[in-house]
Design an enzyme around this catalytic site. Structure first.
Site, short mmCIF file in Angstrom:
data_model
loop_
_atom_site.label_atom_id
_atom_site.label_comp_id
_atom_site.label_asym_id
_atom_site.label_seq_id
_atom_site.Cartn_x
_atom_site.Cartn_y
_atom_site.Cartn_z
N ILE A 74 6.86 88.76 -8.45
CA ILE A 74 5.53 88.31 -8.83
C ILE A 74 5.29 88.53 -10.32
CG2 ILE A 74 3.03 88.71 -8.49
CD1 ILE A 74 4.58 87.36 -6.10
N ASP A 88 9.12 97.38 -17.44
CA ASP A 88 9.81 97.68 -16.17
C ASP A 88 10.69 98.91 -16.36
OD1 ASP A 88 10.37 95.62 -13.53
OD2 ASP A 88 11.68 97.37 -13.77
N THR A 147 4.68 98.14 -3.40
CA THR A 147 3.94 99.14 -2.61
C THR A 147 4.60 99.19 -1.23
OG1 THR A 147 2.36 97.34 -2.26
CG2 THR A 147 1.62 99.17 -3.62
N LYS A 165 -6.27 90.09 1.02
CA LYS A 165 -4.80 89.93 0.97
C LYS A 165 -4.15 90.44 2.26
CE LYS A 165 -0.64 89.56 -0.43
NZ LYS A 165 0.04 88.34 -0.77
N GLY A 223 10.42 88.65 9.11
CA GLY A 223 11.07 89.35 8.01
C GLY A 223 10.33 89.21 6.69
N CYS A 282 6.54 91.12 2.98
CA CYS A 282 5.07 91.04 2.99
C CYS A 282 4.52 91.10 4.40
CB CYS A 282 4.63 89.73 2.34
SG CYS A 282 5.39 89.45 0.75
N1 SAJ Z 1 7.91 82.95 10.55
C1 SAJ Z 1 8.04 82.67 11.92
N2 SAJ Z 1 7.31 81.62 12.44
C2 SAJ Z 1 6.49 80.87 11.67
C3 SAJ Z 1 6.36 81.16 10.29
C4 SAJ Z 1 7.08 82.21 9.76
O1 SAJ Z 1 8.77 83.34 12.65
O2 SAJ Z 1 5.89 79.93 12.21
C5 SAJ Z 1 8.67 84.07 9.98
C6 SAJ Z 1 9.66 83.66 8.87
O3 SAJ Z 1 10.86 83.19 9.39
C7 SAJ Z 1 9.79 84.96 8.10
C8 SAJ Z 1 8.40 85.60 8.23
O4 SAJ Z 1 7.78 84.95 9.32
O5 SAJ Z 1 10.75 85.81 8.71
C9 SAJ Z 1 7.55 85.48 6.98
O6 SAJ Z 1 7.66 84.17 6.42
P1 SAJ Z 1 6.41 83.35 5.84
O7 SAJ Z 1 6.90 82.06 5.35
O8 SAJ Z 1 5.33 83.32 6.86
O9 SAJ Z 1 5.84 84.27 4.68
P2 SAJ Z 1 6.44 85.00 3.34
O10 SAJ Z 1 6.69 86.43 3.71
O11 SAJ Z 1 7.53 84.25 2.70
O12 SAJ Z 1 5.15 84.89 2.38
C10 SAJ Z 1 3.88 85.37 2.84
C11 SAJ Z 1 2.82 84.29 2.60
N3 SAJ Z 1 1.61 84.65 3.30
C12 SAJ Z 1 0.98 83.80 4.16
O13 SAJ Z 1 1.41 82.70 4.43
C13 SAJ Z 1 -0.29 84.29 4.76
C14 SAJ Z 1 2.56 84.12 1.10
O14 SAJ Z 1 1.50 83.22 0.87
C15 SAJ Z 1 2.23 85.50 0.48
O15 SAJ Z 1 1.99 85.41 -0.92
C16 SAJ Z 1 3.41 86.40 0.71
O16 SAJ Z 1 3.57 86.56 2.13
C17 SAJ Z 1 3.14 87.74 0.02
O17 SAJ Z 1 3.71 87.98 -1.06
O18 SAJ Z 1 2.29 88.51 0.51
#
Ligand code: SAJ
Length: 420
Positions: free
Chosen positions: A14, A33, A85, A216, A267, A270
């Site tokens: 970020i 950093d 964090t 958040k 995974g 976040c």
């Molecule tokens: N996943 C599923 N099923 C789904 C969607 C996702 O099993 O339908 C899984 C993914 O395979 C992965 C995990 O969830 O293992 C997380 O993936 P993700 O695409 O939902 O999210 P991240 O971790 O890449 O990013 C999230 C985002 N948050 C939301 O969508 C609410 C992003 O906008 C945030 O900025 C980010 O967390 C963060 O930095 O907090």
């Protein structure tokens, strides 16, 4: 007073894109950093993380002299803290957030902050972390006033402004997403809005620091709960002999239903982490949030059990074979599609677990990673795996696997429903 120099503390997924974004708007940016390798790499105009378009931005920013990285804090007009964090690694049932990186950032910048400066916390944090940060700064600098005591008349303004960008789309989403601005006073919020206006095209929505922190955590917990619902459905459907993918597609035709997709687990750094920040503050009240974590965390174990059932079935159908003759192939080890990020990856956990416990060979295909070392499984090409596995476990819906060749075995565990 406008912001001429901006210091970004923590040059990771970020912090670095944010630093590059300010630099692209011709602000003088000092990146701070503790990682000397990251600092040296950035000062060469290169990047130490994988994120589309970021390399071009950083190269331009460094070459044009707007971005410079260092390990020693320097004076600036605004300080943005984007450090990790994590949670504390202890044996308690509810992991506690570890704010030591934020505290270290406060200790680093305290000697160089001055009257008129703005300090922003961007790291995902438990409610109250911004007040804690302001407290640490006030302890170190009794000569300056802070908003927890002086409100809008404070010498130094402090705000919480979380990022909400999606890995793989960071450069676009940093500019386009709406942003929540949680100042510790009205002036803190006004100053933060002024700062982000430099590059954010989305709306800058003002609230207080505690609400911004909770916003958040709520976003990521909401997604975790929704994915847990989908994962629970997939296990129920398996028991009832129903195709969960068809079921969800049908239910989603209802105008007010939008079920997410099941998978091998949740995974990343976040969604699998942030809900704990709510649970640790309010353990008795955060019941659904805690249960969702348990459901999602148990899904990889369920997948491993499915593989064991497939192994038993394979042996029954092929009585001359030994268990050590059977090759298991895992398709995808990243934490989500089309990235190389292995952090908290359920696919990686499952592959490792199988490699550790299975007496035969375990191979894996990961189109986004060239080499892997120190593991009990080997990475092979898609073609090789498709032709050689006895049991196939589809763990990530990478674009290469969608519509790609399907392994030549009747024993397929497809956690993403793409080889139907
Ligand atoms: N996943 C599923 N099923 C789904 C969607 C996702 O099993 O339908 C899984 C993914 O395979 C992965 C995990 O969830 O293992 C997380 O993936 P993700 O695409 O939902 O999210 P991240 O971790 O890449 O990013 C999230 C985002 N948050 C939301 O969508 C609410 C992003 O906008 C945030 O900025 C980010 O967390 C963060 O930095 O907090």
């Amino acid at each position: 007073m406008s912001f001429k120099t901006i210091s970004v503390i923590g040059l990771g997924y970020i912090g670095l894109p944010t630093a590059a974004m300010f630099a692209s708007r011709k602000k003088r940016v000092i990146g701070l950093d503790v990682n000397q390798h990251a600092v040296d790499t950035i000062n060469l105009g290169e990047i130490h993380i994988v994120e589309p378009e970021l390399d071009i931005l950083v190269e331009a920013a460094v070459t044009e002299g707007y971005l410079r990285a260092t390990t020693v804090a320097e004076a600036a007009d605004a300080f943005l803290i984007a450090v990790p964090t994590p949670f504390k690694k202890d044996s308690s049932e509810t992991p506690e957030p570890d704010l030591s990186y934020i505290q270290a950032a406060a200790t680093a910048i305290a000697p160089v902050i001055k009257k008129g400066d703005l300090v922003i916390l961007e790291s995902t944090s438990p409610v109250g972390a911004t007040e804690q940060l302001a407290g640490w700064l006030a302890e170190s600098r009794p000569d300056l006033s802070f908003p927890q005591f002086a409100g809008s008349n404070a010498d130094v303004n402090v705000a919480y402004c979380p990022e909400r960008v999606l890995p793989g789309h960071v450069v676009r989403e940093l500019v386009e997403n709406d942003r929540v601005i949680g100042g510790m006073s009205a002036t803190c919020s006004e100053r933060a809005v002024e700062l982000y206006r430099c590059f954010v095209k989305g709306e800058l929505v003002v609230t207080n620091a505690r609400t911004a922190e909770m916003t958040k955590l709520t976003e990521n917990s909401c997604r975790d709960v929704q994915i847990a619902f989908a994962n629970e459905l997939s296990i129920i459907c398996d028991k009832l002999d129903i195709d969960v993918w068809e079921l969800i597609a049908l239910a989603n035709r209802h105008p007010r239903i939008n079920i997410l997709q099941p998978g091998p687990g949740v995974g990343g750094h976040c969604i699998a982490v942030d809900p704990w920040f709510i649970v640790s503050k309010t353990p008795s009240e955060a019941r659904i949030i805690k249960t969702a974590r348990a459901v999602n965390d148990s899904k990889p174990i369920w997948v491993v059990d499915q593989v064991k059932i497939a192994l038993a079935d394979y042996l029954q159908l092929n009585p001359t074979k030994l268990i050590s003759d059977i090759t298991i192939g895992c398709f995808g080890i990243a934490f989500k599609p089309d990235i190389d990020d292995l952090r908290e990856s359920p696919a990686m956990w499952i592959t490792r677990e199988l490699a550790k416990t299975h007496e035969g060979k375990v191979i894996a295909v990961e189109p986004n990673i060239r080499e892997i070392s120190g593991e009990d499984f080997s990475l092979v090409s898609y073609d090789e795996a498709v032709n050689s596995v006895d049991i196939a476990v589809l763990l990530v819906d990478h674009k290469e696997f969608k519509g790609g060749k399907v392994p030549k075995t009747r024993h397929i565990i497809d956690t993403k429903g793409i080889w139907g």
